[in-house]
Design a protein around this motif. Structure first.
Motif, PDB file in Angstrom:
ATOM      1  N   GLY A  22      57.948  43.081  27.173  1.00 34.69           N
ATOM      2  CA  GLY A  22      57.948  44.374  27.380  1.00 34.69           C
ATOM      3  C   GLY A  22      56.667  45.318  27.300  1.00 34.69           C
ATOM      4  N   LYS A  23      55.592  44.628  26.594  1.00 32.62           N
ATOM      5  CA  LYS A  23      54.212  45.243  26.578  1.00 32.62           C
ATOM      6  C   LYS A  23      53.383  44.147  27.479  1.00 32.62           C
ATOM      7  CE  LYS A  23      55.301  46.917  22.350  1.00 32.62           C
ATOM      8  NZ  LYS A  23      54.514  47.047  20.676  1.00 32.62           N
ATOM      9  N   TRP A  24      53.698  43.555  28.490  1.00 31.93           N
ATOM     10  CA  TRP A  24      52.799  42.523  29.220  1.00 31.93           C
ATOM     11  C   TRP A  24      51.689  43.611  29.920  1.00 31.93           C
ATOM     12  CZ3 TRP A  24      53.376  38.081  27.491  1.00 31.93           C
ATOM     13  CH2 TRP A  24      54.577  37.468  26.972  1.00 31.93           C
ATOM     14  N   ASN A  25      50.501  43.154  30.168  1.00 33.95           N
ATOM     15  CA  ASN A  25      49.598  43.894  30.925  1.00 33.95           C
ATOM     16  C   ASN A  25      49.465  43.695  32.349  1.00 33.95           C
ATOM     17  OD1 ASN A  25      48.461  41.332  30.918  1.00 33.95           O
ATOM     18  ND2 ASN A  25      46.493  41.842  29.972  1.00 33.95           N
ATOM     19  N   THR A  26      50.723  43.795  32.828  1.00 32.69           N
ATOM     20  CA  THR A  26      50.930  43.611  34.415  1.00 32.69           C
ATOM     21  C   THR A  26      51.981  44.412  34.917  1.00 32.69           C
ATOM     22  OG1 THR A  26      51.176  42.006  36.274  1.00 32.69           O
ATOM     23  CG2 THR A  26      52.279  41.321  34.432  1.00 32.69           C
ATOM     24  N   LYS A  27      52.259  44.863  35.971  1.00 32.91           N
ATOM     25  CA  LYS A  27      53.389  45.625  36.564  1.00 32.91           C
ATOM     26  C   LYS A  27      54.303  44.405  37.423  1.00 32.91           C
ATOM     27  CE  LYS A  27      51.411  49.989  36.100  1.00 32.91           C
ATOM     28  NZ  LYS A  27      50.821  51.419  36.618  1.00 32.91           N
ATOM     29  N   ASN A  28      53.716  43.304  37.841  1.00 31.81           N
ATOM     30  CA  ASN A  28      54.351  42.279  38.289  1.00 31.81           C
ATOM     31  C   ASN A  28      55.501  41.897  37.558  1.00 31.81           C
ATOM     32  OD1 ASN A  28      55.243  39.947  39.802  1.00 31.81           O
ATOM     33  ND2 ASN A  28      53.257  40.251  41.035  1.00 31.81           N
ATOM     34  N   THR A  73      46.090  38.930  32.558  1.00 36.10           N
ATOM     35  CA  THR A  73      45.303  38.321  31.194  1.00 36.10           C
ATOM     36  C   THR A  73      46.270  37.613  29.954  1.00 36.10           C
ATOM     37  OG1 THR A  73      45.325  40.463  30.213  1.00 36.10           O
ATOM     38  CG2 THR A  73      43.391  39.910  31.552  1.00 36.10           C
ATOM     39  N   ASP A  74      47.441  38.223  29.950  1.00 34.48           N
ATOM     40  CA  ASP A  74      48.492  37.578  28.810  1.00 34.48           C
ATOM     41  C   ASP A  74      48.651  36.297  29.384  1.00 34.48           C
ATOM     42  OD1 ASP A  74      48.146  39.830  27.314  1.00 34.48           O
ATOM     43  OD2 ASP A  74      49.961  40.502  28.175  1.00 34.48           O
ATOM     44  N   ALA A  75      48.783  35.979  30.638  1.00 31.09           N
ATOM     45  CA  ALA A  75      49.275  34.568  31.080  1.00 31.09           C
ATOM     46  C   ALA A  75      48.218  33.568  30.877  1.00 31.09           C
ATOM     47  CB  ALA A  75      49.566  34.600  32.374  1.00 31.09           C
ATOM     48  N   ALA A 101      36.271  36.082  33.109  1.00 32.28           N
ATOM     49  CA  ALA A 101      35.383  36.453  34.334  1.00 32.28           C
ATOM     50  C   ALA A 101      36.326  37.410  35.114  1.00 32.28           C
ATOM     51  CB  ALA A 101      35.380  35.017  35.180  1.00 32.28           C
ATOM     52  N   ILE A 102      37.644  37.765  34.507  1.00 28.20           N
ATOM     53  CA  ILE A 102      38.119  38.900  35.274  1.00 28.20           C
ATOM     54  C   ILE A 102      37.540  40.195  34.926  1.00 28.20           C
ATOM     55  CG2 ILE A 102      40.422  40.043  35.441  1.00 28.20           C
ATOM     56  CD1 ILE A 102      41.734  37.237  34.609  1.00 28.20           C
ATOM     57  N   PRO A 103      37.177  40.808  36.096  1.00 33.60           N
ATOM     58  CA  PRO A 103      36.525  42.053  35.910  1.00 33.60           C
ATOM     59  C   PRO A 103      36.986  43.089  34.804  1.00 33.60           C
ATOM     60  CG  PRO A 103      36.659  41.512  38.225  1.00 33.60           C
ATOM     61  CD  PRO A 103      37.493  40.591  37.429  1.00 33.60           C
ATOM     62  N   THR A 104      38.383  42.980  34.756  1.00 36.32           N
ATOM     63  CA  THR A 104      39.355  44.066  34.054  1.00 36.32           C
ATOM     64  C   THR A 104      39.597  43.690  32.764  1.00 36.32           C
ATOM     65  OG1 THR A 104      41.356  43.087  35.026  1.00 36.32           O
ATOM     66  CG2 THR A 104      40.602  44.961  36.168  1.00 36.32           C
ATOM     67  N   PHE A 105      39.074  42.617  32.328  1.00 38.96           N
ATOM     68  CA  PHE A 105      39.399  41.866  31.015  1.00 38.96           C
ATOM     69  C   PHE A 105      38.618  42.587  30.078  1.00 38.96           C
ATOM     70  CE2 PHE A 105      38.093  39.221  27.513  1.00 38.96           C
ATOM     71  CZ  PHE A 105      39.145  39.044  26.753  1.00 38.96           C
ATOM     72  N   THR A 106      39.286  43.023  28.859  1.00 34.11           N
ATOM     73  CA  THR A 106      38.707  43.702  27.963  1.00 34.11           C
ATOM     74  C   THR A 106      39.221  43.362  26.436  1.00 34.11           C
ATOM     75  OG1 THR A 106      40.127  45.709  28.063  1.00 34.11           O
ATOM     76  CG2 THR A 106      37.829  45.811  29.225  1.00 34.11           C
TER      77      THR A 106
END
Length: 686
Positions: A22-28, A73-75, A101-106
């Motif tokens: 429920g808190k995954w950082n994707t909308k897919n 990123t969670d995956a 290396a993912i640009p949006t990773f923080t």
């Protein structure tokens, strides 16, 4: 073998850092569904044939989720963590590399960099580990314990990078199929003559189907090791025996026996803890039943990996205990030493100092035959990762030098242990699971770099026998350093064949004392100076004269010394004279004449006076030590009675002036004159 720290830490991260459903950082939604299916698969993971949880199904779901959303990123985190827990650190490292290396990773905590640095360091990726550990060090909110471990990664990575720039010579060679098999071989020990290699092999018990550890011994055949034969059944049992250490002569064996609360398996194997040290001796060709090591070494903890000093009087070993809840300190071992007591038991063990023992774990200690160079394995000193091999040396003041890492590529990011260094200091043997071996762990031989070599030692052999009957005798013998007066070796010749074998550091002067009840004491001194590349042993037979044998022949007091052209006893003479005084007091009916003799050089009258003074000095000293003066007379003979010897043809030869002058070299002449300068005694009444 991988760093235990990494495995345990990743397990910890896996339990506390994953995003919650429920808190995954994707909308897919499809990606989320695949990740949650992967989590279910992970919770129900089967156990594979190696006893490890099999997370391959879960990882397949995570890969599918990543395919749906490459920025999920969670995956990546889940894939990395479960890859590591499943025994695939390479896949975990790759997942983390892709993640950062993912640009949006923080990340607000930076734990990914810490985790990744640990993984990279454990797998020998030192430059990358240093980079990511330094990155994690910028996160000031990190817990103190993680900061400390991160700093450890930085220091070790820096050391490893420099070590790889300056490799030491290293060309390990498999010792061969006589020793190595498909089964693991490890913990080697060697007799000082380098003729018998004893090692531990993990075998399968045919009755139970379970593995166990047994001893095998292989003989050296002109540089090749013969097929290893199992030790007799009173040594090898259906339980575990391991980590042996030979006395230099190969006739005393101390080893580890585990699950020792039992009776009837090769003798009484009851003990104090889960693993104890046991001792057995070889008499003739037979090994006696082992007994629990007498004294105060064994405790409720486990004692293991013993190493016996060449003088037989100091035992080094590992004492282990559970300490802490995880990481490198979970299963701790420290190096201890114990001294042999006069009654034959071992005294209370002392832990080596903190510059040797760390708060983490030390193992596989080996004291070299030189008596001062200690090799060991540790995961608590700066190194290449896992367990590295180190060397430390005992200093004249009793302290130990700071350990020296044996260098790369002897040490790697894998665990290195079970080091054996030959007496000559040139060759070493260790256990490794490197590719190309005959089994999972094999023994390999290599030339030890000069910078980490011990003092060269050679071995001395001999036979003690009755000079009249020629019968071989078991006798106590002691070797002492003439310069320091310290006892280097105390041991016994074999009661069946009279043989003895000891190791000695080269380029020293030694005094040999041999005693047996019913016989005159035997003494001699010698310089153990050998050519640079000589590997030949020093041989000395010991003829003992029985007290019951009437004798008019002289018996040498070979370790009595005087100042030059003086009758003043030198202090190193007291070793022999104290022992001789005890012998005379134990035989009060014996009456002797103490004799002084000189060589033929110099003035005859002066030589006579000198010899008389020297005989009188010995007389006075013995009386001062409590010998009844009625047992003693003394006389000087100057140069009038040259010493004699029996030549190869059986003829008695006197070292007269004429005979000496005919010798071919100045050294031979000098040695002959030295033989004539002597203090002896003859028995007048027995």
């Amino acid at each position: 073998m991988k760093n235990l720290l990494t495995i345990l830490f990743v397990a910890l991260i896996a339990s506390c850092s994953m995003a919650q459903p429920g808190k995954w950082n994707t909308k897919n939604k499809k990606a989320i569904k695949l990740v949650e299916a992967g989590m279910d698969a992970a919770h129900n993971a089967p156990i594979d044939q190696n006893g490890r949880l099999d997370f391959s199904d879960a990882i397949n779901y995570f890969d599918k989720a990543i395919a749906k959303d490459p920025n999920f990123t969670d995956a990546y985190i889940l894939k990395a963590e479960y890859s590591m827990r499943g025994g695939d650190p390479e896949a975990a490292i790759q997942a983390y590399h892709t993640l950062i290396a993912i640009p949006t990773f923080t990340t607000s905590t930076g734990y990914v960099y810490y985790d990744l640095a640990n993984l990279e360091f454990a797998n020998g990726m030192y430059k990358e580990a240093l980079e990511h550990a330094q990155k994690y060090a910028t996160y000031r909110t990190a817990p103190d314990d993680m900061k400390q471990e991160n700093q450890w990664i930085i220091l070790n990575s820096e050391f490893a990078i420099e070590a790889m720039k300056n490799p030491v010579p290293f060309d390990p060679v498999n010792v061969g199929s006589g020793v190595n098999t498909y089964d693991p071989e490890y913990f080697p020990t060697l007799t000082v003559d380098q003729n018998n290699l004893l090692f531990t092999r993990r075998v399968t018990n045919e009755r139970t189907g379970q593995w166990q550890e047994d001893f095998f011994i292989s003989e050296n055949d002109n540089g090749y090791w013969k097929t290893g034969e199992p030790m007799p059944t009173n040594i090898n049992t259906s339980f575990n025996e391991g980590a042996p250490t030979f006395a230099p002569d190969g006739k005393t064996l101390i080893f580890v026996g585990c699950a020792v609360e039992r009776v009837g398996y090769g003798g009484n194997r009851r003990g104090y803890g889960s693993c104890d040290l046991f001792i057995t001796q070889k008499v003739g060709t037979k090994w006696l039943d082992p007994i629990n090591l007498p004294g105060m070494v064994n405790t409720k903890h486990w004692e293991t990996q013993p190493s016996l000093s060449s003088d037989g009087k100091t035992l080094y070993f590992i004492r282990g205990q559970i300490r802490g809840t995880g990481g490198r300190a979970q299963r701790n071992g420290d190096i201890y030493m114990s001294k042999l007591q006069e009654d034959g038991s071992w005294g209370e063990a002392e832990k080596l100092p903190d510059n040797i023992n760390t708060k983490y774990s030390e193992s596989s200690c080996l004291i070299h035959p030189d008596g001062k160079t200690l090799y060991f394995s540790s995961n608590g000193h700066i190194g290449m990762g896992g367990y590295d091999l180190y060397m430390t040396q005992l200093q004249p003041d009793g302290s130990w030098s700071d350990p020296v890492n044996l260098g790369y590529p002897i040490n790697t990011h894998h665990d290195e242990n079970s080091l054996l260094v030959f007496a000559d200091g040139k060759l070493a043997v260790f256990a490794s699971d490197r590719p190309g071996g005959l089994g999972s762990l094999d023994l390999y031989q290599f030339v030890l770099p000069e910078t980490v070599r011990p003092t060269k030692t050679i071995y001395m052999t001999g036979t003690v026998f009755d000079i009249v009957s020629r019968k071989k005798l078991g006798a106590e013998f002691s070797l002492k350093d003439l310069e320091t007066g310290e006892e280097v070796v105390r041991s016994y010749s074999d009661p069946m064949d009279g043989s003895f074998l000891v190791s000695l550091p080269i380029n020293k002067k030694y005094a040999l004392f041999v005693n047996k009840e019913g016989y005159h004491p035997y003494t001699v001194n010698f310089d153990l100076v050998v050519p640079e590349n000589s590997e030949e042993p020093y041989h000395m037979d010991v003829p003992l004269t029985p007290l019951s044998q009437p004798t008019s022949g002289e018996i040498a007091l070979a370790n009595v010394f005087f100042d030059l052209d003086s009758d003043k006893l030198r202090p190193e003479s007291f070793l022999e004279l104290n022992a001789f005084a005890a012998f005379l007091k134990a035989n009060p009916k014996m009456k002797i004449e103490l004799q002084g003799h000189t060589d033929s050089q110099g003035d005859d009258a002066h030589n006579m006076t000198l010899s008389q003074g020297r005989a009188k000095s010995v007389y006075n000293y013995l009386v001062q030590q409590g010998v009844d003066a009625k047992q003693l007379t003394h006389k000087g003979y100057g140069e009038t009675r040259p010493s004699t010897f029996t030549d190869a043809s059986g003829n008695e030869v006197k070292r007269t002036e004429e005979w000496i002058n005919a010798l071919p070299t100045d050294k031979a002449k000098k040695d002959a004159h030295q033989q004539n300068r002597r203090t002896v005694y003859i028995v007048l009444e027995n």
